[in-house]
Design a protein around this motif. Structure first.
Motif, PDB file in Angstrom:
ATOM      1  N   ILE A   1      70.808  54.781  46.572  1.00 40.69           N
ATOM      2  CA  ILE A   1      71.180  54.518  45.133  1.00 40.69           C
ATOM      3  C   ILE A   1      70.056  54.164  44.347  1.00 40.69           C
ATOM      4  O   ILE A   1      69.117  53.516  45.192  1.00 40.69           O
ATOM      5  N   SER A   2      70.343  53.740  43.251  1.00 38.60           N
ATOM      6  CA  SER A   2      68.966  53.071  42.075  1.00 38.60           C
ATOM      7  C   SER A   2      69.145  51.815  42.012  1.00 38.60           C
ATOM      8  O   SER A   2      69.838  51.435  41.621  1.00 38.60           O
ATOM      9  N   ASP A   3      68.048  51.077  41.902  1.00 36.07           N
ATOM     10  CA  ASP A   3      67.999  50.054  41.733  1.00 36.07           C
ATOM     11  C   ASP A   3      66.515  48.702  40.468  1.00 36.07           C
ATOM     12  O   ASP A   3      65.748  49.636  40.516  1.00 36.07           O
ATOM     13  N   LYS A   4      67.402  49.096  38.856  1.00 34.26           N
ATOM     14  CA  LYS A   4      66.661  49.434  37.499  1.00 34.26           C
ATOM     15  C   LYS A   4      65.830  48.339  38.194  1.00 34.26           C
ATOM     16  O   LYS A   4      64.597  47.833  37.471  1.00 34.26           O
ATOM     17  N   THR A   5      65.994  46.794  38.194  1.00 32.99           N
ATOM     18  CA  THR A   5      65.597  45.582  38.116  1.00 32.99           C
ATOM     19  C   THR A   5      64.490  46.359  38.896  1.00 32.99           C
ATOM     20  O   THR A   5      62.840  45.787  39.154  1.00 32.99           O
ATOM     21  N   ALA A   6      65.065  46.815  40.201  1.00 33.45           N
ATOM     22  CA  ALA A   6      63.762  46.491  41.744  1.00 33.45           C
ATOM     23  C   ALA A   6      63.182  47.616  40.868  1.00 33.45           C
ATOM     24  O   ALA A   6      61.438  47.595  41.256  1.00 33.45           O
ATOM     25  N   LYS A   7      63.169  48.914  40.838  1.00 31.68           N
ATOM     26  CA  LYS A   7      61.744  49.702  39.862  1.00 31.68           C
ATOM     27  C   LYS A   7      61.487  49.052  38.684  1.00 31.68           C
ATOM     28  O   LYS A   7      59.639  49.357  38.823  1.00 31.68           O
ATOM     29  N   ILE A   8      61.327  48.191  38.243  1.00 28.34           N
ATOM     30  CA  ILE A   8      60.838  47.788  36.216  1.00 28.34           C
ATOM     31  C   ILE A   8      60.323  46.510  37.538  1.00 28.34           C
ATOM     32  O   ILE A   8      58.722  46.591  37.106  1.00 28.34           O
ATOM     33  N   ALA A   9      60.357  45.612  39.024  1.00 28.89           N
ATOM     34  CA  ALA A   9      59.847  45.537  39.065  1.00 28.89           C
ATOM     35  C   ALA A   9      58.009  45.949  40.248  1.00 28.89           C
ATOM     36  O   ALA A   9      57.485  45.194  40.602  1.00 28.89           O
ATOM     37  N   THR A  10      59.086  46.308  40.793  1.00 28.99           N
ATOM     38  CA  THR A  10      57.697  47.418  41.489  1.00 28.99           C
ATOM     39  C   THR A  10      56.694  47.805  40.005  1.00 28.99           C
ATOM     40  O   THR A  10      55.198  48.217  41.004  1.00 28.99           O
ATOM     41  N   LYS A  11      57.188  48.874  39.085  1.00 30.74           N
ATOM     42  CA  LYS A  11      56.175  48.655  38.461  1.00 30.74           C
ATOM     43  C   LYS A  11      54.670  47.845  37.679  1.00 30.74           C
ATOM     44  O   LYS A  11      53.748  47.947  37.429  1.00 30.74           O
ATOM     45  N   ARG A  12      56.099  47.141  37.267  1.00 31.02           N
ATOM     46  CA  ARG A  12      54.754  45.064  37.092  1.00 31.02           C
ATOM     47  C   ARG A  12      53.798  45.090  38.299  1.00 31.02           C
ATOM     48  O   ARG A  12      52.607  45.619  38.230  1.00 31.02           O
ATOM     49  N   ALA A  13      54.943  45.267  39.185  1.00 32.47           N
ATOM     50  CA  ALA A  13      53.768  45.115  40.931  1.00 32.47           C
ATOM     51  C   ALA A  13      52.448  46.432  40.862  1.00 32.47           C
ATOM     52  O   ALA A  13      51.196  46.179  40.932  1.00 32.47           O
ATOM     53  N   GLN A  14      52.306  47.577  40.202  1.00 33.49           N
ATOM     54  CA  GLN A  14      51.680  48.208  40.001  1.00 33.49           C
ATOM     55  C   GLN A  14      50.396  48.296  39.014  1.00 33.49           C
ATOM     56  O   GLN A  14      49.761  47.957  39.254  1.00 33.49           O
ATOM     57  N   LEU A  15      51.528  47.955  37.953  1.00 30.55           N
ATOM     58  CA  LEU A  15      50.269  47.665  36.754  1.00 30.55           C
ATOM     59  C   LEU A  15      49.795  46.488  37.009  1.00 30.55           C
ATOM     60  O   LEU A  15      47.955  46.646  36.260  1.00 30.55           O
ATOM     61  N   THR A  16      50.188  45.283  37.649  1.00 30.68           N
ATOM     62  CA  THR A  16      49.313  44.362  37.533  1.00 30.68           C
ATOM     63  C   THR A  16      47.966  44.612  38.615  1.00 30.68           C
ATOM     64  O   THR A  16      46.872  44.165  38.570  1.00 30.68           O
ATOM     65  N   ASP A  17      48.497  44.773  39.915  1.00 32.12           N
ATOM     66  CA  ASP A  17      47.595  45.382  40.445  1.00 32.12           C
ATOM     67  C   ASP A  17      46.195  45.988  39.911  1.00 32.12           C
ATOM     68  O   ASP A  17      45.144  45.849  40.344  1.00 32.12           O
ATOM     69  N   ASP A  18      46.677  47.505  39.502  1.00 30.65           N
ATOM     70  CA  ASP A  18      45.559  48.239  38.611  1.00 30.65           C
ATOM     71  C   ASP A  18      44.528  47.782  37.643  1.00 30.65           C
ATOM     72  O   ASP A  18      43.414  47.524  38.586  1.00 30.65           O
ATOM     73  N   ILE A  19      45.326  46.687  37.474  1.00 27.41           N
ATOM     74  CA  ILE A  19      44.709  45.477  36.064  1.00 27.41           C
ATOM     75  C   ILE A  19      43.835  44.619  36.639  1.00 27.41           C
ATOM     76  O   ILE A  19      42.246  44.490  36.495  1.00 27.41           O
ATOM     77  N   LYS A  20      44.546  44.398  37.824  1.00 27.32           N
ATOM     78  CA  LYS A  20      43.412  43.247  38.810  1.00 27.32           C
ATOM     79  C   LYS A  20      42.425  44.186  39.436  1.00 27.32           C
ATOM     80  O   LYS A  20      41.191  43.385  40.059  1.00 27.32           O
ATOM     81  N   ILE A  21      42.236  45.154  40.137  1.00 28.21           N
ATOM     82  CA  ILE A  21      41.471  46.206  40.711  1.00 28.21           C
ATOM     83  C   ILE A  21      40.367  45.589  39.982  1.00 28.21           C
ATOM     84  O   ILE A  21      38.983  45.721  40.546  1.00 28.21           O
ATOM     85  N   ILE A  22      40.414  46.852  38.584  1.00 28.34           N
ATOM     86  CA  ILE A  22      39.374  47.015  37.767  1.00 28.34           C
ATOM     87  C   ILE A  22      38.707  45.853  37.070  1.00 28.34           C
ATOM     88  O   ILE A  22      37.127  46.236  37.015  1.00 28.34           O
ATOM     89  N   GLU A  23      39.303  44.344  37.253  1.00 26.22           N
ATOM     90  CA  GLU A  23      39.090  43.558  36.715  1.00 26.22           C
ATOM     91  C   GLU A  23      38.312  42.602  37.541  1.00 26.22           C
ATOM     92  O   GLU A  23      36.948  41.885  37.276  1.00 26.22           O
ATOM     93  N   GLN A  24      38.699  42.056  38.854  1.00 20.44           N
ATOM     94  CA  GLN A  24      38.213  42.590  40.588  1.00 20.44           C
ATOM     95  C   GLN A  24      36.677  42.754  40.355  1.00 20.44           C
ATOM     96  O   GLN A  24      35.901  42.301  40.562  1.00 20.44           O
ATOM     97  N   ALA A  25      36.550  43.812  40.818  1.00 15.84           N
ATOM     98  CA  ALA A  25      35.291  45.241  40.259  1.00 15.84           C
ATOM     99  C   ALA A  25      34.122  44.883  39.436  1.00 15.84           C
ATOM    100  O   ALA A  25      33.052  43.808  39.731  1.00 15.84           O
TER     101      ALA A  25
END
Length: 130
Positions: A57-81
């Motif tokens: 079963i796929s959940d569109k909201t969960a996929k979007i939230a996961t994508k947002r979390a991954q993008l946010t983490d990637d951006i934060k990693i670069i900025e924090q470094a």
């Protein structure tokens, strides 16, 4: 603003291979793209369950939230470094590693050798985070 032809940094002193350096470099080059995608994912829709394969079963909201979390983490990693490498010069460093703007076009208040030492430290810190 013209981009100068870039050479690979020598990061063997930091135990970072040429291939790993290129991976980190291109991860940074996706910074603006990641920000743009994150801005475009502005709202989470209500869950829409769909049977995709068998019982999966796929959940569109969960996929979007996961994508947002991954993008946010990637951006934060670069900025924090960049912030950890040098809190005062991090904006110049971000411009260089994310947009490829050469040292000559940055108008940075540090010597070329100092800037490239800072850049090597950034990639070392980024490697540790990633």
């Amino acid at each position: 603003m013209p981009l100068a032809k870039e050479r690979n940094l020598q990061l063997l002193d930091y135990d970072i291979s040429d291939n790993r350096y290129r991976e980190l470099k291109y991860f940074c080059r996706q910074y603006k793209e990641k920000q743009k995608i994150l801005r475009s994912i502005t709202e989470l829709s209500s869950p829409q369950f769909q049977v995709t394969r068998g019982d999966a079963i796929s959940d569109k909201t969960a996929k979007i939230a996961t994508k947002r979390a991954q993008l946010t983490d990637d951006i934060k990693i670069i900025e924090q470094a960049a912030l950890e490498a040098d809190g005062e010069l991090y904006a110049y460093l971000l411009k260089n590693v994310t947009d490829g703007v050469a040292y000559e076009y940055l108008d940075i208040p540090v010597s070329r050798a100092g800037f490239y030492a800072l850049r090597r430290r950034f990639f070392y810190l980024l490697d540790k985070r990633r």
